[in-house]
Design a protein around this motif. Structure first.
Motif, PDB file in Angstrom:
ATOM      1  N   SER A  54      81.131  -1.322 -35.499  1.00  0.00           N
ATOM      2  CA  SER A  54      81.811  -1.625 -34.183  1.00  0.00           C
ATOM      3  C   SER A  54      82.092  -0.364 -33.438  1.00  0.00           C
ATOM      4  O   SER A  54      82.403  -0.720 -32.267  1.00  0.00           O
ATOM      5  N   HIS A  55      81.840   0.775 -34.052  1.00  0.00           N
ATOM      6  CA  HIS A  55      82.095   1.944 -33.076  1.00  0.00           C
ATOM      7  C   HIS A  55      80.746   2.531 -32.748  1.00  0.00           C
ATOM      8  O   HIS A  55      80.381   3.667 -32.754  1.00  0.00           O
ATOM      9  N   VAL A  56      79.836   1.480 -32.179  1.00  0.00           N
ATOM     10  CA  VAL A  56      78.443   2.176 -31.766  1.00  0.00           C
ATOM     11  C   VAL A  56      78.371   2.901 -30.695  1.00  0.00           C
ATOM     12  O   VAL A  56      77.345   3.553 -29.984  1.00  0.00           O
ATOM     13  N   LEU A  57      79.101   2.415 -29.576  1.00  0.00           N
ATOM     14  CA  LEU A  57      79.253   2.912 -28.264  1.00  0.00           C
ATOM     15  C   LEU A  57      79.707   4.284 -27.964  1.00  0.00           C
ATOM     16  O   LEU A  57      80.999   4.328 -28.739  1.00  0.00           O
ATOM     17  N   PRO A  58      79.174   4.978 -27.294  1.00  0.00           N
ATOM     18  CA  PRO A  58      79.807   6.392 -27.217  1.00  0.00           C
ATOM     19  C   PRO A  58      80.815   6.297 -26.088  1.00  0.00           C
ATOM     20  O   PRO A  58      81.194   5.494 -25.416  1.00  0.00           O
ATOM     21  N   LEU A  59      81.553   7.332 -26.234  1.00  0.00           N
ATOM     22  CA  LEU A  59      82.746   7.617 -25.264  1.00  0.00           C
ATOM     23  C   LEU A  59      82.417   7.634 -23.822  1.00  0.00           C
ATOM     24  O   LEU A  59      82.910   6.665 -23.028  1.00  0.00           O
ATOM     25  N   PRO A  60      81.216   8.114 -23.373  1.00  0.00           N
ATOM     26  CA  PRO A  60      80.997   8.012 -21.878  1.00  0.00           C
ATOM     27  C   PRO A  60      80.336   6.733 -21.648  1.00  0.00           C
ATOM     28  O   PRO A  60      79.443   6.459 -22.422  1.00  0.00           O
ATOM     29  N   GLY A  61      81.200   6.001 -20.678  1.00  0.00           N
ATOM     30  CA  GLY A  61      80.643   4.718 -20.362  1.00  0.00           C
ATOM     31  C   GLY A  61      81.163   4.249 -19.135  1.00  0.00           C
ATOM     32  O   GLY A  61      82.183   5.022 -18.412  1.00  0.00           O
ATOM     33  N   PRO A  62      81.007   3.101 -18.729  1.00  0.00           N
ATOM     34  CA  PRO A  62      81.406   2.789 -17.159  1.00  0.00           C
ATOM     35  C   PRO A  62      82.776   2.725 -17.365  1.00  0.00           C
ATOM     36  O   PRO A  62      83.546   2.185 -18.281  1.00  0.00           O
ATOM     37  N   GLY A  63      83.668   3.460 -16.118  1.00  0.00           N
ATOM     38  CA  GLY A  63      85.002   3.294 -16.019  1.00  0.00           C
ATOM     39  C   GLY A  63      85.725   4.429 -16.694  1.00  0.00           C
ATOM     40  O   GLY A  63      86.931   4.740 -16.656  1.00  0.00           O
ATOM     41  N   GLN A  64      84.960   5.247 -17.637  1.00  0.00           N
ATOM     42  CA  GLN A  64      85.660   6.145 -18.250  1.00  0.00           C
ATOM     43  C   GLN A  64      86.232   7.444 -17.601  1.00  0.00           C
ATOM     44  O   GLN A  64      87.262   8.043 -17.839  1.00  0.00           O
ATOM     45  N   LEU A 161      78.473  -6.027 -27.964  1.00  0.00           N
ATOM     46  CA  LEU A 161      78.313  -5.318 -29.072  1.00  0.00           C
ATOM     47  C   LEU A 161      77.262  -6.462 -30.082  1.00  0.00           C
ATOM     48  O   LEU A 161      76.342  -6.225 -30.481  1.00  0.00           O
ATOM     49  N   ARG A 162      77.851  -7.594 -29.952  1.00  0.00           N
ATOM     50  CA  ARG A 162      77.155  -8.917 -30.347  1.00  0.00           C
ATOM     51  C   ARG A 162      75.857  -9.300 -29.848  1.00  0.00           C
ATOM     52  O   ARG A 162      74.800  -9.146 -30.600  1.00  0.00           O
ATOM     53  N   ASP A 163      75.655  -9.174 -28.531  1.00  0.00           N
ATOM     54  CA  ASP A 163      74.663  -9.506 -27.815  1.00  0.00           C
ATOM     55  C   ASP A 163      73.381  -8.510 -28.001  1.00  0.00           C
ATOM     56  O   ASP A 163      72.363  -8.570 -27.847  1.00  0.00           O
ATOM     57  N   ASN A 164      73.769  -7.170 -27.880  1.00  0.00           N
ATOM     58  CA  ASN A 164      72.975  -5.899 -27.877  1.00  0.00           C
ATOM     59  C   ASN A 164      72.579  -5.476 -29.113  1.00  0.00           C
ATOM     60  O   ASN A 164      71.513  -4.650 -29.437  1.00  0.00           O
ATOM     61  N   PHE A 165      73.523  -5.352 -30.163  1.00  0.00           N
ATOM     62  CA  PHE A 165      73.542  -4.722 -31.456  1.00  0.00           C
ATOM     63  C   PHE A 165      73.551  -5.512 -32.727  1.00  0.00           C
ATOM     64  O   PHE A 165      73.603  -4.882 -33.896  1.00  0.00           O
ATOM     65  N   GLY A 166      73.855  -6.808 -32.531  1.00  0.00           N
ATOM     66  CA  GLY A 166      74.022  -7.551 -33.756  1.00  0.00           C
ATOM     67  C   GLY A 166      75.217  -7.384 -34.467  1.00  0.00           C
ATOM     68  O   GLY A 166      75.344  -7.906 -35.636  1.00  0.00           O
ATOM     69  N   ALA A 167      76.399  -6.819 -33.618  1.00  0.00           N
ATOM     70  CA  ALA A 167      77.489  -6.820 -34.665  1.00  0.00           C
ATOM     71  C   ALA A 167      78.117  -8.014 -34.847  1.00  0.00           C
ATOM     72  O   ALA A 167      77.830  -9.133 -34.134  1.00  0.00           O
TER      73      ALA A 167
END
Length: 181
Positions: A54-64, A161-167
């Motif tokens: 569930s921690h697949v997304l890196p810190l830099p992202g939209p709104g960060q 995460l569900r839609d793009n990484f199968g979480a």
């Protein structure tokens, strides 16, 4: 040991260095691990070998960027930067800021997802092959939110995460509030 045996030096005695050493020694190499501190006492001690899909997304992202700027001025904000003219720091901050977009976040997420899935599988195989008695758990996490806005943000991230990484999706529990127990 044969004098022909290949030698390998690994710098860093954390979980990554330890696993590299183990796999290399299994392939017949003579391995030496060096670390500036105690073996396993750095970052690996702090995260205890934590692997979470569930921690697949890196810190830099939209709104960060906006979140970080707000955190800089908040009294108890999560981000503090000492004022200064360090070119290295400003260069890093500019590079970080340039990556705070959905395209870069998803590209990094895809790479991290592959590493996390592989790592989880390797951990499980290693624990079973070596018959280790460890506290390896695959039961999930508990996230608690103090307000609806943070929960809604999490719900959007969970969908991504569900839609793009199968979480695996979360289970939503609503607890009573403002009640005496």
């Amino acid at each position: 040991m044969s004098s022909e045996q290949k030698q390998t030096l690994i710098v860093g005695g954390g979980v990554i260095g330890a696993f590299c050493a183990w796999y290399l020694s299994q392939s017949g190499r003579r391995v030496t691990v060096v670390d500036k501190g105690s073996f396993g006492a750095g970052c690996s001690h702090g995260n205890c070998g934590y692997v979470s899909p569930s921690h697949v997304l890196p810190l830099p992202g939209p709104g960060q960027l906006m979140y970080g700027l707000k955190g800089l001025i908040a009294k108890n904000g999560p981000l503090k930067i000492r004022p200064g003219l360090s070119p290295a720091m400003w260069s890093w901050l500019l590079k970080f800021g340039s990556r705070c977009n959905r395209k870069d976040q998803m590209q990094a997420g895809a790479a991290r997802n592959a590493i996390l899935k592989s790592s989880r599988s390797l951990y499980q195989s290693f624990i079973e092959a070596e018959d280790l008695e460890v506290e390896w758990k695959t039961s999930g996490l508990l996230f608690v939110f103090q307000d609806e806005a943070n929960f809604e943000h999490f719900a959007a991230t969970d969908k991504l995460l569900r839609d793009n990484f199968g979480a695996v999706s979360y289970t939503h529990l609503t607890l009573p509030t403002n009640r005496e127990v």
